[in-house]
Scaffold this motif. Sequence first.
Motif, short mmCIF file in Angstrom:
data_model
loop_
_atom_site.label_atom_id
_atom_site.label_comp_id
_atom_site.label_asym_id
_atom_site.label_seq_id
_atom_site.Cartn_x
_atom_site.Cartn_y
_atom_site.Cartn_z
N LEU A 1 0.83 -1.21 0.00
CA LEU A 1 0.00 0.00 0.00
C LEU A 1 0.86 1.25 0.00
CD1 LEU A 1 -2.81 -1.01 2.55
CD2 LEU A 1 -2.92 -1.03 0.05
N LEU B 1 2.23 1.80 -3.47
CA LEU B 1 1.22 2.27 -4.41
C LEU B 1 0.83 3.72 -4.12
CD1 LEU B 1 -1.06 -0.90 -4.55
CD2 LEU B 1 0.35 -0.01 -6.42
N ALA B 2 0.64 4.05 -2.84
CA ALA B 2 0.18 5.40 -2.48
C ALA B 2 1.31 6.41 -2.43
CB ALA B 2 -0.53 5.35 -1.12
N VAL C 1 -4.17 4.81 -3.23
CA VAL C 1 -3.92 3.46 -3.74
C VAL C 1 -4.81 3.19 -4.94
CG1 VAL C 1 -4.13 0.99 -3.22
CG2 VAL C 1 -3.12 2.53 -1.53
#
Length: 816
Positions: A674, A677-678, A789
């Motif tokens: 996460l 992705l973020a 995300v």
Amino acid sequence: MLKKIQEFKELKADELTWRLDESQIPFETSNDCSICEEIIGQERALKAIQTGLNIKSLGYNIFVTGLVGTGRSTTIKKFLEKIKEKEDIPEDILYVNNFKNPDEPTLLVLPPGQGRAFKKAMERLIEMLRVNIPELIQSKYYKEKRDSIIEAQQRKQKEILKKFEEEVSKEGFSVIQVQMGVFVKPDLIPVIEGQPTPFNKLEALVRENKFPKEKLEQLQKKYEELTEKLEDVFEQLKSLEEQTRELLQKWDEESITPMIKGAISGIRNQFSFSKVATYLDDVEKHLIQNINLFKGPKKDAPEKERMMEDPFLPYRVNLLIDNSEQKGAPVVIETNPNYVNLFGAIEATMNRMGILQTDFTKIKAGSLLKANGGYLVINALDALIEPGVWTTLKRTLKYKKLEIQNYPPIYLVSTSRLKPEPIEINVKVILIGDNYIYSLLYLLDEDFKKIFKIKAEFDSEMLKTDKTILEYTSFIKKITEEDRLLPFDKSGIAAVIEYGTRLAGRQRKISTRFHIISDVIREASYWASEESQQVVRRQHVEKAIEERFERLSLVEDKIQEMIEEGTLLIDTEGAVIGQVNGLSVYFLGDVSFGKPTRITARTSVGRAGVINIEREADLSGRTHNKGVLILAGYLRGKYAQDKPFALSASLAFEQSYSGIDGDSASSSEVYAILSSLAKLPLRQDIAVTGSLNQHGEIQPIGGVNEKIEGFFDVCKARGLTGTQGVIIPHQNVQNLMLRKDVVEAVRAGKFHIYPIKTVDEGIEILTGVKAGQRKEDGTWEEGTVNYLVDRELSRLAQSWKAYAQATEKTKSDNKE
């Protein structure tokens, strides 16, 4: 605009451990309480054992399972010692000679104590006969009768010889003795003019015409006739000799048999059992037929007879099991259950000729026979690894018959084989092992479930109540009394009980692994005596636990040293994208400890999904592989409902060069993905543990205390900043029994423990950004972790779609 969050739920210091209120201990020291005589915390196992012992039917033997140190062997021993005196004493077991077939010794079973008496009676019988028979033989009465028989027979022989010699003399012959080698043979010779003259001399006189040829021919013809009569005379003499032996034998029987029968009659009256009576009948017949045994071997007897070490061996008694001094049922704990120790053997000895030989007196009993009528306790693993033991044990318990034989390879060293009569046995066997062995046997051995119908499971923990606290105190008293240790005061007792709770792994439970508790008690007493104290206090117990761990912590110290030196890369400050501190537990058999491990994730466009680098390198266990698949399912279920899951994400345990297993890092791995992705950095001053399900719920894990303490030690070595801490599953709060220094650091606000229920709670703590909720239109709150995300996954999906279209167009153009 990111939505920041600052408030997180954390545990208070009082929630991190359990401390016993010393007022609950109604004694000033352990000397004031009674010694523990009961079995603590094993009610389920005791009930199962009692059931198995009470049911006497076939197959109700007992298999005891549980961890080492839960008191399995001690409990069984105490339990059996209590009940054995209430049960009947088993019978004595003997082997005697089988006069009809010596290779198959006869079994005798007598009431307890009668076996020893019977053996002594037989020994007295032989000793009495050895003394009285020779005395009778030397008596005047016996000798006169014997001499008269011999003289009468000799007179008959002389009369026959005299009559024959007179007949020979009338025919002109004389009886002479002719030497033929070492033997002398009687022969006839003509008598001419009063002088014995051989035929060869007469033939010479005939040739010289000094003796009539007709006369010689008459003599030769007469010689042949008389020679035939001589053979008849020899036959008569032989018959007389045989008759003499028979008369002497008959005299021996007439004079000695009453003595033998009288002696055996006394034994027969004393032991009025049918099988004993049959045996004594055989003994009587054999003695009467072998009276010469009491006369000693003759000079011309065969070498084998003269070298026999015990001529009365056939009349000996082999008392295998003597229960004359037994009180109640026997209890045998066999610590070395090899074939011979368990089932017995038939020994062999070397005679003077250098030949190995055996007989019924060399049959030896094993533990199984010694426990007949009672209980036999053996270790399951030992019984399984010893050659031949398991198969023979099953067969014996299944048919309730024991055949004493040597283990097959031993037959090679014996020149003779015995097949003793099988023994009917009634023994309750108790195997002590673990659940793994029990499960293997139950699944793979069809006979096992038929002969071990009772399973008694010993628990490694019990519910902590006022009663169990008092039982622990009594146990402390028991150990201090047995080992002559210092008494424990209230604080010392409380510290031992608290350590038992830590071993159990739950605050409402307490350990029943009393071998570990016993060692702590002994070592705490040692440290108290080193300080010249009269009682053992809390600090001495804590010192014992600390020293106990210190002795075994070499590997942990080496890992800690590498972390402090920077060889193993672990950050305890700052924040990094796609990187999180996971927590691992190292199990080394006698000790376990926790240490942080760097987990990293890298994400990109693709369709590979979550790539487990540990699995690709064959370093991942099955449970860890499952955890990675679950987290992939979580990501797809949460973020790929309205778009393709065009993600390739690689996960790695950095600087891990040996195998890993377990799913407790699955939440840490999700946080790393996460974060990647973020593009949100994760706090490195917080370590994470907890498994994950596909709905994003955090699940409990094992070794929570070791994991927290492992990260705390790393942070403490580098200096506590006041922001460091550990995220744990909320279900593990009940398992917390942390060290005193960790609790004090939390109390002072220098270290923090965060219990969480969901992935969203964890990601908020690690990023400081709100996780975000899905709105009614299916989108996420802007500026939250989930929003970032989802946006990145949408971008990856678009990139993959564009890439796929471009690839397809290129393929189409190439075809044209």
